[in-house]
Design an enzyme around this catalytic site. Structure first.
Site, PDB file in Angstrom:
ATOM      1  N   ASP A 210      -0.869   5.117   8.702  1.00 36.03           N
ATOM      2  CA  ASP A 210      -0.525   4.078   7.935  1.00 36.03           C
ATOM      3  C   ASP A 210      -0.450   4.748   6.366  1.00 36.03           C
ATOM      4  O   ASP A 210      -0.541   5.774   6.097  1.00 36.03           O
ATOM      5  CB  ASP A 210      -1.931   3.309   7.993  1.00 36.03           C
ATOM      6  CG  ASP A 210      -1.827   1.830   7.537  1.00 36.03           C
ATOM      7  OD1 ASP A 210      -0.625   1.490   7.402  1.00 36.03           O
ATOM      8  OD2 ASP A 210      -2.850   0.984   7.379  1.00 36.03           O
TER       9      ASP A 210
ATOM     10  N   GLU B 224     -10.068   7.235   2.405  1.00 35.29           N
ATOM     11  CA  GLU B 224      -9.686   5.760   2.290  1.00 35.29           C
ATOM     12  C   GLU B 224     -10.651   4.754   3.082  1.00 35.29           C
ATOM     13  O   GLU B 224     -10.772   4.753   4.188  1.00 35.29           O
ATOM     14  CB  GLU B 224      -8.265   5.477   2.742  1.00 35.29           C
ATOM     15  CG  GLU B 224      -7.887   4.028   2.518  1.00 35.29           C
ATOM     16  CD  GLU B 224      -6.652   3.783   3.347  1.00 35.29           C
ATOM     17  OE1 GLU B 224      -5.886   2.569   3.106  1.00 35.29           O
ATOM     18  OE2 GLU B 224      -6.289   4.479   4.477  1.00 35.29           O
TER      19      GLU B 224
ATOM     20  N   HIS C 172      -6.848  -9.594   4.101  1.00 37.80           N
ATOM     21  CA  HIS C 172      -5.697 -10.054   4.579  1.00 37.80           C
ATOM     22  C   HIS C 172      -5.986 -11.344   5.371  1.00 37.80           C
ATOM     23  O   HIS C 172      -5.236 -12.312   5.621  1.00 37.80           O
ATOM     24  CB  HIS C 172      -4.648  -9.087   5.229  1.00 37.80           C
ATOM     25  CG  HIS C 172      -3.860  -8.240   4.224  1.00 37.80           C
ATOM     26  ND1 HIS C 172      -3.007  -8.990   3.635  1.00 37.80           N
ATOM     27  CD2 HIS C 172      -3.750  -7.046   4.172  1.00 37.80           C
ATOM     28  CE1 HIS C 172      -2.366  -8.102   3.009  1.00 37.80           C
ATOM     29  NE2 HIS C 172      -2.858  -6.907   3.054  1.00 37.80           N
TER      30      HIS C 172
ATOM     31  N   SER D 229       0.741  -1.269  -0.049  1.00 35.56           N
ATOM     32  CA  SER D 229      -0.056   0.005  -0.060  1.00 35.56           C
ATOM     33  C   SER D 229       0.874   1.223   0.013  1.00 35.56           C
ATOM     34  O   SER D 229       0.486   2.334  -0.411  1.00 35.56           O
ATOM     35  CB  SER D 229      -0.770  -0.095   1.085  1.00 35.56           C
ATOM     36  OG  SER D 229      -1.903  -1.150   1.111  1.00 35.56           O
TER      37      SER D 229
END
Length: 654
Positions: free
Chosen positions: A282, A437, A446, A223
């Site tokens: 992040d 986001e 994941h 990412s």
């Protein structure tokens, strides 16, 4: 044993010629490195650093000069077909000092297995904060090591003669693929005789395309460097945020490049907003303004949000975003790694209104800058906030205490961010730029928690729908380009249905697999009928969360779905909920760690389900990203530019 050692050594040396698991330096196959590397493209006037490295391996498969690089090296630059000139003359700047360092690496898996590293000595130079204003083709030539050369070709793209849009809103569905949107449509919308009775907001985008996501030196991206490509137009190495990864190992020495958000602020004084359901440090939210080759540098990233790059290097001035909403408050609280200094207090001292819950969010004045931190780490998913609300008791609030149900979602944060950006840009006579986001599409994929991942995608879709309407309501729809895309994908798809009651009643792995219905046995979606009704019921009903979300999240006939790149796991296709007696964890814990440090499938996670063999190394406990192209949806002025197949960097340029 001696013979085996000789065979191993020969295999290791022979493999080096085609080794690629490890590279001496990313985007630098020769002993002379130029960053930005060959094939780089720039927006005219975009700021960047140039870095050179001259390397000499001391051992390994191709040692050079006893590991001593030649001290004389020069970089020349010129337009295509013109005479090259030394870079210092081109920019009329003094030559920077030569730096010296060493590093070591494994040449391939055989070398790693044998614990044999290659040592490399390097000399380097960095030319900081330069730019190219004139569009066209450029050639760069690095001459080094007594006759070696490295060539790079750069392209500077012209600015549009007239801007298409005043404002930009970029939505990132982290990890979202077209197959996930297909699955989300099935969950959230009723189909009768093969025709959907309603559609995703994404389905009605006037502009639709795909983008390629690979990184600079690997097919599969993370990412950090994928967001970097979208925001800056530069491919980078995995973990890099708006910086190339040199060989020093220093997270902040690497050559940097400017994002379109930084350019928007520098050139047009644009109001900038950042919204994420992840910790704001992040990768995806950080990439709006952060510069480091190591995305893990959360303390530095938080400081860069407020004050930009602070070092001895010249860089574009940055005084903070207008809006910063999301999770990750733990990175802002005093701790040894940030010198026990409250970063929240630092934002407040710069005039930011600070809030920690949804009620306070809506009380913020639209005329002032705002910081909203609503959880200690990643924010809770839509499914837990709205359906399995008991799970909120385990969620950690911003200060690490027990969770509160008064938590905003993506729609709340995005609409409030638009209100603030609109008011501030209107008062200043400037444009605004927003990145929002849906982070946990990726985070839940994941760990194979597909229900939660698709709940996040449905929330993103609802947010896009509300955003488009809100832009009309405030009179900015004709001025605002809206783009929805992903940074990368996962190899996910739906392959049938699963009769969960039958599956759990069976005793063996083989008979459990008989619960999967394929082709005509797959039936219809049971997520759009009330509990107790068959999926063949053609009555359209609306669930408690409105149109666009499932009526029933826990049907007997569930979707059978999975990833192509996953770890060993047990699968029962039942939504994971703490109040459900079958699955014991929420979110999923599909793997358990062994004493060896490896992982194996956790039978308690998919209790009553069957074993699914993974394809990834047992050293990992999660699935990984895939190569798949990801969708691009667009609305508003300039939306037609985003149709068709494009590279991820093209998003930034467009």
């Amino acid at each position: 044993m001696v013979a085996q050692a000789i065979v191993f050594t020969l295999a290791a040396l022979a493999a080096t010629a085609s080794a690629q698991t490890y590279r001496r330096t990313g985007a630098c196959p020769q002993l002379g490195c130029i960053w930005p590397p060959d094939q780089s493209e720039f927006i005219a006037g975009q700021v960047f650093d140039i870095r050179l490295e001259v390397q000499a391996p001391a051992n390994g498969s191709a040692p050079f000069n006893g590991g001593v690089p030649y001290p004389e090296f020069v970089l020349e630059i010129g337009g295509h077909g013109t005479e090259l000139t030394p870079i210092s003359n081109f920019y009329q700047i003094a030559e920077p000092p030569v730096e010296e360092h060493s590093f070591s690496y494994y040449e391939d898996l055989f070398y790693e297995q044998n614990k044999t590293k290659t040592l490399v000595h390097a000399l380097s130079k960095s030319y900081r904060h330069v730019t190219l204003y004139n569009p066209g083709e450029y050639v760069l030539k690095l001459s080094y090591n007594g006759g070696m050369t490295t060539i790079a070709h750069w392209t500077v793209l012209p600015l549009a003669e007239k801007p298409c849009a005043k404002n930009v809103i970029l939505f990132i569905g982290d990890g979202m693929t077209s197959s996930m949107a297909t699955a989300a449509r099935m969950l959230g919308h009723k189909s009768i005789n093969g025709k959907y009775q309603s559609r995703l907001a994404l389905d009605d985008a006037p502009g639709f395309g795909l983008q390629m996501t690979h990184s600079i030196d690997s097919f599969i991206t993370d990412s950090a460097n994928s967001a970097t490509a979208l925001y800056s137009g530069k491919k980078a190495t995995v973990n890099g945020l708006n910086a190339y990864t040199d060989s020093t190992g220093d997270a902040f020495n690497d050559p940097k490049f400017e994002t379109v958000f930084e350019m928007g602020r520098r050139i047009n004084n644009a109001q900038v907003g950042i919204v994420s359901l992840a910790a704001v440090s992040d990768a995806t939210p950080a990439a709006v303004v952060a510069h480091t080759s190591q995305r893990s540098q959360s303390d530095a990233i938080v400081k860069q949000f407020l004050e930009g790059v602070t070092s001895n290097f010249s860089w574009t001035q940055w005084d903070g975003p207008d809006v910063l909403f999301g999770g990750g408050a733990a990175d802002f609280l005093p701790r040894p790694s940030n010198n026990n200094e409250s970063q929240i207090d630092r934002f407040a001292a710069k005039g930011y209104g600070v809030v920690h819950d949804n009620s306070s969010l809506w009380e913020l004045p639209n005329t002032e800058r705002a910081l909203g931190l609503f959880s200690s780490s990643t924010m809770p998913t839509w499914l837990d906030r709205n359906v399995f609300t008991k799970n909120m008791e385990t969620y950690k609030a911003w200060d690490g205490s027990a969770g509160t149900p008064d938590v905003p979602g993506l729609k709340d944060m995005t609409l409030k961010a638009i209100d603030i950006l609109h008011a501030r840009s209107k008062a200043a006579g400037t444009p605004f730029m927003l990145m929002s986001e849906a982070a946990s599409i990726d985070k839940q994929m994941h760990i194979s928690d597909y229900d939660r991942a698709l709940g996040e995608l449905l929330e993103l879709d609802a947010t896009v729908r509300a955003t488009l309407q809100h832009l009309k309501d405030i009179g900015e729809d004709e001025n605002t380009l809206v783009v929805v895309t992903a940074d990368h994908g996962h190899g996910f798809d739906v392959f049938g249905s699963a009769d969960t009651e039958f599956l759990i009643a069976q005793e063996t792995n083989s008979t459990k697999r008989g619960a999967i219905g394929t082709y005509q046995q797959s039936g219809l979606s049971a997520y759009q009928v009330a509990a107790g009704n068959l999926p063949t019921n053609n009555t359209k009903v609306v669930g408690p969360h409105g149109e666009g979300f499932p009526v029933n999240w826990s049907p007997r006939y569930a979707a059978a779905w999975g990833l192509s790149a996953d770890v060993d796991r047990f699968e029962n296709f039942v939504v994971h909920d703490l109040s459900n007696p079958l699955p014991l964890y929420s979110p999923r814990e599909n793997s358990v760690e062994l004493e060896s440090g490896d992982y194996e499938a956790n039978p308690e996670d998919g209790k009553g389900g069957f074993f699914v063999s993974g394809v990834l190394p047992v050293s990992g406990d999660q699935g990984v990203h895939s190569l798949t192209d990801v969708p691009v949806y667009s609305w508003g002025p300039g939306h037609e530019l985003f149709r068709g197949i494009q590279n991820s960097v093209d998003i930034a340029f467009k």
